[in-house]
Every structure is written in C-alpha cells, then in structure tokens.
Enzyme design. Sequence first.
Site, short mmCIF file in Angstrom:
data_model
loop_
_atom_site.label_atom_id
_atom_site.label_comp_id
_atom_site.label_asym_id
_atom_site.label_seq_id
_atom_site.Cartn_x
_atom_site.Cartn_y
_atom_site.Cartn_z
N ASN A 185 16.85 -17.77 -11.32
CA ASN A 185 15.48 -18.18 -11.63
C ASN A 185 15.43 -18.42 -13.13
O ASN A 185 15.35 -17.48 -13.91
CB ASN A 185 14.50 -17.08 -11.21
CG ASN A 185 13.07 -17.39 -11.64
OD1 ASN A 185 12.77 -18.52 -12.04
ND2 ASN A 185 12.20 -16.40 -11.56
N LYS B 294 13.16 -19.75 -14.84
CA LYS B 294 11.82 -19.66 -15.44
C LYS B 294 11.57 -20.86 -16.36
O LYS B 294 12.06 -21.95 -16.06
CB LYS B 294 11.64 -18.31 -16.15
CG LYS B 294 12.10 -17.15 -15.24
CD LYS B 294 11.72 -15.80 -15.71
CE LYS B 294 12.23 -14.76 -14.72
NZ LYS B 294 11.80 -13.41 -15.03
N HIS C 65 6.31 -15.44 -7.14
CA HIS C 65 6.94 -14.66 -8.21
C HIS C 65 5.87 -13.85 -8.95
O HIS C 65 4.75 -14.33 -9.14
CB HIS C 65 7.69 -15.59 -9.17
CG HIS C 65 8.55 -14.81 -10.12
ND1 HIS C 65 8.05 -14.22 -11.25
CD2 HIS C 65 9.87 -14.50 -10.07
CE1 HIS C 65 9.04 -13.58 -11.86
NE2 HIS C 65 10.14 -13.73 -11.18
N GLU D 271 5.42 -13.29 -11.97
CA GLU D 271 4.85 -13.96 -13.15
C GLU D 271 3.77 -14.96 -12.74
O GLU D 271 2.77 -15.14 -13.44
CB GLU D 271 5.97 -14.64 -13.97
CG GLU D 271 6.80 -13.59 -14.70
CD GLU D 271 8.25 -13.97 -14.94
OE1 GLU D 271 8.59 -15.17 -14.85
OE2 GLU D 271 9.05 -13.06 -15.22
N GLU E 19 11.40 -7.71 -5.77
CA GLU E 19 11.47 -7.65 -7.23
C GLU E 19 10.42 -6.68 -7.77
O GLU E 19 9.25 -7.07 -7.96
CB GLU E 19 11.22 -9.04 -7.83
CG GLU E 19 12.24 -10.08 -7.43
CD GLU E 19 12.35 -11.18 -8.47
OE1 GLU E 19 13.46 -11.38 -8.99
OE2 GLU E 19 11.33 -11.80 -8.80
N GLY F 160 12.90 -8.49 -16.31
CA GLY F 160 13.00 -8.83 -17.72
C GLY F 160 12.92 -7.64 -18.65
O GLY F 160 12.76 -7.79 -19.86
N SER G 209 16.35 -7.50 -13.51
CA SER G 209 17.41 -7.05 -14.41
C SER G 209 18.74 -6.84 -13.70
O SER G 209 19.52 -5.97 -14.07
CB SER G 209 16.99 -5.79 -15.17
OG SER G 209 15.83 -6.06 -15.96
P1 PGA Z 1 15.32 -10.79 -14.66
O1 PGA Z 1 14.29 -11.67 -13.79
O2 PGA Z 1 16.65 -10.87 -13.95
O3 PGA Z 1 15.35 -11.44 -16.00
O4 PGA Z 1 14.79 -9.40 -14.68
C1 PGA Z 1 14.33 -11.67 -12.38
C2 PGA Z 1 13.24 -12.55 -11.85
O5 PGA Z 1 12.16 -12.60 -12.44
O6 PGA Z 1 13.44 -13.24 -10.83
#
Ligand code: PGA
Length: 250
Positions: A9, A11, A94, A96, A166, A172, A212
């Site tokens: 992903n 982003k 997601h 976000e 998630e 993140g 992460s």
């Molecule tokens: P990250 O993001 O691996 O940077 O924690 C995962 C995601 O948001 O899909």
Amino acid sequence: MGKYVIAGNWKMNKTPAEATALINEIKPLVADAACDVVVGVPFVDLPAALAAVEGTKIGVAAQNCHWEKSGAYTGEISAEMLAAMGVGYVILGHSERRTYFGDTDETVQKRMRAALDAGLTVILCVGEYLTQREQGVTNEVVAMQTKIALGGVSAEEMARVIIAYEPVWAIGTGLTATNEQANEVCAMIRTTIAGLYDQAVADAVTVQYGGSMNAGNAAALLAQSDVDGGLIGGASLKAADFAVIVGAAK
Ligand code: PGA
C-alpha cells in the site's frame, strides 16, 4: 487456509515515473514468488503501474473507489473506471480513509458492492483503535466492520474478497502487533466469515495482517496459522524489503 497474498500500500507516495522505477526494481526480486503479489498505487500512477507489471504476475490495486458508476461526484473515481483500465484490485476501508476522509462501515459496504459488480478483487481493511483494544472490544469492533462491509456479498463473490486486519495503532508507528495478537484477530475474522457463510468459504478466504510489517518481522507473522499474507505500507516502498516479505510468504 487462504492463498498467500502480499500487497503493498504505497499510500500518497511516488509520481508515475517513480512508480515505474520502483516496480522495475521489484519485478526481478519477486519473479519466483510463491504467493500473489500486488502493488497498491495512487490513482495517477495506475497507467504507469499497469504498463510496468505487464508480462508479470504482479497485480495492481487502487487505494479506494466511489460507489456510483458515474455522476456529479467531483474528485472521485468509480470502480467501473478502474476495471475499464485493467486494474484488478482495490483497497477499501483503510483506516486512513476512515479517519481522515469520513469513510464509514456503510460507505465501505457501498464501495464493496460497486467494486465487486465491476469485477474487481477487494482488499477490505478492518482494525481497532488503541482505545478500543484497551477497552477489550477489539473482537466486537473488527467483527462489526467485517459483517457490515460484507453485507450483501455472496459466497461466490467471497472468492474476490481479501480481508486485511490492520490494528490502527500498528499502522506507520513501528508498533507491530505481536504474532499472537495478529493471529488471534485473523482467526476471529475467519470464524466471523464461517458464521456469515460456511467453513469452506472461511477456509478459502485470505486474511492478511497489516501494520508495521517489515523485512524483520514478516516471517514470524506469516508463519501464524491464520495469517495468509500482509498489507505493507512503509516497507513496500523499498524494493529489497518488500521482496524479503514476499519471500517469507510461502
Ligand atoms: P505500515 O502501513 O506498514 O506503514 O504500518 C500498513 C498499511 O497502512 O496498510
């Protein structure tokens, strides 16, 4: 359990030219992948990404779609448009999107319907906030998100649904869920699917962990009985790290 799928992903990162370069770096490193590999890129990078993956088994995902086919929705992109250009996957729900852009369980359900109708495969993201984990309602929250998003989805259509667990506190932040935490919730999602459909559908569904996941912790997470892959943010922007994660998915 489900087929292993490792999805990046990206982003809001990479221009089209940068997307081409990163995919060209990734391609030789994942040529022998034992799992499905997907890159989730910004809308404007989709043409470049589709061109770059041509002749490989790497799939391309968009990171959202609208629920209407077309109309007066300034700034939005429909599932039909994605399918028409040859995109195979879309990430929906997601955290976000839910946190910053107002996506809700109800609009995720509508996006899911549109995406499946357009022939796309959906990577549905679910996960709890830290306060919800601390209050002991993780299972309730994740089960509810899963059930609402899958409202109206048939057992046959479940072959085109991947669920990504998630935990929001792990995204993140570098705070990866423990192997046990990840496995417990992924198993709970599978039980929820068995309740909605049947055990065969639950056994076949791919349940990813995301938050992460990186080159160092992927192998242990992916070795868990109910973790069938990963949705990778930060580490998917580094070809070598992404390739290590793909290599760990066997
Ligand atoms: P990250 O993001 O691996 O940077 O924690 C995962 C995601 O948001 O899909």
